[in-house]
Design a protein around this motif. Structure first.
Motif, PDB file in Angstrom:
ATOM      1  N   GLU A 207      -8.563  -7.023  -5.130  1.00 10.94           N
ATOM      2  CA  GLU A 207      -9.296  -5.885  -4.574  1.00 10.94           C
ATOM      3  C   GLU A 207      -8.344  -4.945  -3.841  1.00 10.94           C
ATOM      4  OE1 GLU A 207     -10.157  -9.064  -4.248  1.00 10.94           O
ATOM      5  OE2 GLU A 207     -11.929  -9.082  -5.570  1.00 10.94           O
ATOM      6  N   ASN A 208      -7.383  -5.511  -3.109  1.00 18.25           N
ATOM      7  CA  ASN A 208      -6.420  -4.678  -2.394  1.00 18.25           C
ATOM      8  C   ASN A 208      -5.475  -3.959  -3.346  1.00 18.25           C
ATOM      9  OD1 ASN A 208      -7.463  -5.290   0.126  1.00 18.25           O
ATOM     10  ND2 ASN A 208      -6.042  -6.985   0.487  1.00 18.25           N
ATOM     11  N   PHE A 209      -5.163  -4.601  -4.495  1.00 18.71           N
ATOM     12  CA  PHE A 209      -4.385  -3.904  -5.511  1.00 18.71           C
ATOM     13  C   PHE A 209      -5.115  -2.635  -5.942  1.00 18.71           C
ATOM     14  CE2 PHE A 209      -1.076  -6.973  -6.211  1.00 18.71           C
ATOM     15  CZ  PHE A 209      -0.141  -6.338  -7.017  1.00 18.71           C
ATOM     16  N   LYS A 211      -7.384  -0.992  -4.264  1.00 22.74           N
ATOM     17  CA  LYS A 211      -7.589  -0.055  -3.151  1.00 22.74           C
ATOM     18  C   LYS A 211      -6.299   0.573  -2.654  1.00 22.74           C
ATOM     19  CE  LYS A 211     -11.667  -2.455  -1.276  1.00 22.74           C
ATOM     20  NZ  LYS A 211     -12.185  -3.242  -0.121  1.00 22.74           N
ATOM     21  N   VAL A 212      -5.180  -0.146  -2.753  1.00 21.05           N
ATOM     22  CA  VAL A 212      -3.934   0.309  -2.135  1.00 21.05           C
ATOM     23  C   VAL A 212      -2.872   0.694  -3.167  1.00 21.05           C
ATOM     24  CG1 VAL A 212      -2.062  -0.326  -0.562  1.00 21.05           C
ATOM     25  CG2 VAL A 212      -4.386  -1.123  -0.108  1.00 21.05           C
ATOM     26  N   ILE A 213      -2.593  -0.213  -4.108  1.00 16.89           N
ATOM     27  CA  ILE A 213      -1.493   0.013  -5.056  1.00 16.89           C
ATOM     28  C   ILE A 213      -1.862   1.034  -6.130  1.00 16.89           C
ATOM     29  CG2 ILE A 213       0.092  -1.074  -6.694  1.00 16.89           C
ATOM     30  CD1 ILE A 213       0.480  -1.930  -3.780  1.00 16.89           C
ATOM     31  N   GLU A 214      -3.009   0.865  -6.739  1.00 14.28           N
ATOM     32  CA  GLU A 214      -3.381   1.732  -7.854  1.00 14.28           C
ATOM     33  C   GLU A 214      -3.563   3.191  -7.457  1.00 14.28           C
ATOM     34  OE1 GLU A 214      -6.284   0.134 -10.581  1.00 14.28           O
ATOM     35  OE2 GLU A 214      -5.739  -1.928 -10.055  1.00 14.28           O
ATOM     36  N   PRO A 215      -4.169   3.510  -6.293  1.00 12.59           N
ATOM     37  CA  PRO A 215      -4.249   4.926  -5.905  1.00 12.59           C
ATOM     38  C   PRO A 215      -2.883   5.579  -5.743  1.00 12.59           C
ATOM     39  CG  PRO A 215      -5.842   3.647  -4.665  1.00 12.59           C
ATOM     40  CD  PRO A 215      -4.979   2.666  -5.391  1.00 12.59           C
ATOM     41  N   LEU A 216      -1.906   4.848  -5.192  1.00  7.66           N
ATOM     42  CA  LEU A 216      -0.551   5.401  -5.063  1.00  7.66           C
ATOM     43  C   LEU A 216       0.054   5.633  -6.443  1.00  7.66           C
ATOM     44  CD1 LEU A 216       1.901   6.247  -3.453  1.00  7.66           C
ATOM     45  CD2 LEU A 216       2.571   3.835  -3.280  1.00  7.66           C
ATOM     46  N   ALA A 217      -0.137   4.677  -7.344  1.00  6.23           N
ATOM     47  CA  ALA A 217       0.377   4.834  -8.709  1.00  6.23           C
ATOM     48  C   ALA A 217      -0.256   6.046  -9.391  1.00  6.23           C
ATOM     49  CB  ALA A 217       0.115   3.566  -9.517  1.00  6.23           C
ATOM     50  N   ASP A 218      -1.547   6.207  -9.223  1.00 15.68           N
ATOM     51  CA  ASP A 218      -2.226   7.345  -9.846  1.00 15.68           C
ATOM     52  C   ASP A 218      -1.751   8.666  -9.254  1.00 15.68           C
ATOM     53  OD1 ASP A 218      -3.642   5.630 -11.465  1.00 15.68           O
ATOM     54  OD2 ASP A 218      -5.405   5.553 -10.166  1.00 15.68           O
ATOM     55  N   ALA A 219      -1.496   8.686  -7.947  1.00  6.12           N
ATOM     56  CA  ALA A 219      -1.011   9.908  -7.309  1.00  6.12           C
ATOM     57  C   ALA A 219       0.364  10.301  -7.836  1.00  6.12           C
ATOM     58  CB  ALA A 219      -0.963   9.726  -5.793  1.00  6.12           C
ATOM     59  N   LEU A 220       1.180   9.303  -8.167  1.00 10.11           N
ATOM     60  CA  LEU A 220       2.535   9.553  -8.669  1.00 10.11           C
ATOM     61  C   LEU A 220       2.607   9.652 -10.187  1.00 10.11           C
ATOM     62  CD1 LEU A 220       4.503   7.045  -6.388  1.00 10.11           C
ATOM     63  CD2 LEU A 220       4.634   9.541  -6.288  1.00 10.11           C
ATOM     64  N   GLY A 221       1.487   9.369 -10.874  1.00  8.39           N
ATOM     65  CA  GLY A 221       1.521   9.304 -12.329  1.00  8.39           C
ATOM     66  C   GLY A 221       2.348   8.139 -12.817  1.00  8.39           C
ATOM     67  N   ALA A 222       2.239   7.020 -12.091  1.00  6.38           N
ATOM     68  CA  ALA A 222       3.109   5.872 -12.326  1.00  6.38           C
ATOM     69  C   ALA A 222       2.399   4.727 -13.031  1.00  6.38           C
ATOM     70  CB  ALA A 222       3.668   5.374 -10.987  1.00  6.38           C
ATOM     71  N   ALA A 233      -0.941 -15.611  -8.156  1.00  6.10           N
ATOM     72  CA  ALA A 233      -2.077 -15.701  -7.232  1.00  6.10           C
ATOM     73  C   ALA A 233      -3.337 -15.072  -7.796  1.00  6.10           C
ATOM     74  CB  ALA A 233      -1.713 -15.025  -5.907  1.00  6.10           C
ATOM     75  N   GLY A 234      -3.232 -14.430  -8.955  1.00  6.93           N
ATOM     76  CA  GLY A 234      -4.405 -13.829  -9.581  1.00  6.93           C
ATOM     77  C   GLY A 234      -4.706 -12.428  -9.111  1.00  6.93           C
TER      78      GLY A 234
END
Length: 314
Positions: A207-209, A211-222, A233-234
């Motif tokens: 869930e934190n991925f 909420k936290v990681i994916e929005p940053l990736a989307d903002a950078l086009g990454a 850990a799943g």
């Protein structure tokens, strides 16, 4: 004689790692022929013909090669081997299965994960999780080499090589294609992405991925990556794993979030051009390879960074 390069593709298009492997193949000093094997793969062959430095494209187009099973493709490689001094392929899942079979069948050694071509018979490859570089000389008349493509720049376009259709080789019927599950994503492919944002075990949950990681990736086009600990850990799927037992990448920008920097992970990303690390532990090993570091709580810093990027793009 010439060098034969096995192309990585999906029939419809050429994977960018092929152009990187071509750079290594050209360094051998002989004309390079590119083999495109598949079904309805002419579009990929046409793309390969446009790469600078390609002398000829061989197109093996037949139903038996539809899914590039190791046995029939290896049989084709063995049938072609007599015409070439070297057989070269990008170090991807397909060719890491095919090339060792070819090497065994023609009774030569294989050089795996080459990161430098010193001479036509001398290569460098990483050992001990990338902590040492081994230089090897091939004494066999024929070289069989897989290329760690992250170590080579891509060859550009501008060529116009002829495309020659070749007859399928006799193929063993030891395996049968049953099915495949392909992960679909609108984000760039991890191995070809210019920017990657990876999360580690400190992210805490799937869930934190999201909420936290994916929005940053989307903002950078990454593209999104993950450490092995996060995958185990799943928190993230297997195809996101970066590291010695995952995918080896070398993007223009690599953002490591909550990743301590274990040797296994560093082996997969330390060749990135710019590395940014975000971790609350200022002594984390990741900072030893990072160009820029942020020490603090990722759950505070990453949303702030994402918001600033979005603001700058607005």
């Amino acid at each position: 004689m010439a060098t034969l390069l096995f192309a990585e593709h999906d029939d419809a298009s050429l994977n960018p790692v092929t152009a990187r492997a071509l750079t290594a193949a050209l360094a051998l000093g002989a004309p390079v022929h590119v083999l495109v094997v598949g079904e309805n793969a002419r579009p990929a062959a046409e793309a390969a013909a446009k790469l600078e430095g390609v002398a000829e494209v061989l197109l093996a187009d037949a139903p038996v090669y539809a899914h590039r099973l190791a046995e029939p493709v290896a049989s084709l490689g063995v049938a072609l081997a007599a015409q070439y001094d070297a057989l070269v392929a990008p170090s991807t899942a397909v060719w890491k299965s095919v090339l060792p079979r070819i090497a065994a069948l023609i009774d030569v050694m294989q050089v795996s994960d080459a990161v430098a071509v010193i001479a036509p018979d001398i290569f460098e490859r990483p050992i001990y999780a990338g902590n040492a570089i081994q230089r090897v000389r091939v004494r066999d008349a024929k070289k069989v080499v897989t290329i760690r493509t992250a170590a080579f720049a891509a060859t550009g376009e501008g060529g116009s090589a002829p495309i020659r259709a070749i007859t399928p080789a006799d193929a063993p019927a030891g395996t049968l294609f049953v099915g495949e599950q392909i992960a679909a994503s609108e984000r760039p492919d991890l191995t070809a992405a210019r920017i990657i944002v990876s999360g580690g075990r400190a992210v805490g949950s799937a869930e934190n991925f999201a909420k936290v990681i994916e929005p940053l990736a989307d903002a950078l086009g990454a593209a999104v990556g993950a450490s092995r600990a996060a995958v185990d850990a799943g928190y993230a799927p297997n195809d996101w794993q970066v590291g010695q037992t995952g995918k080896v990448v070398a993007p223009d920008l690599y953002v490591a979030v909550g990743i301590s920097g274990a040797i296994q992970h560093l082996a997969g990303m330390k060749d990135s051009k710019v590395i940014v690390a975000i971790n609350k532990d200022e002594d984390a090993p990741i900072f030893s390879v990072a160009d820029f570091g942020l020490v603090g709580d990722l759950f505070q810093l990453v949303p702030e960074l994402t918001a600033e990027i979005a603001k700058a793009k607005a």
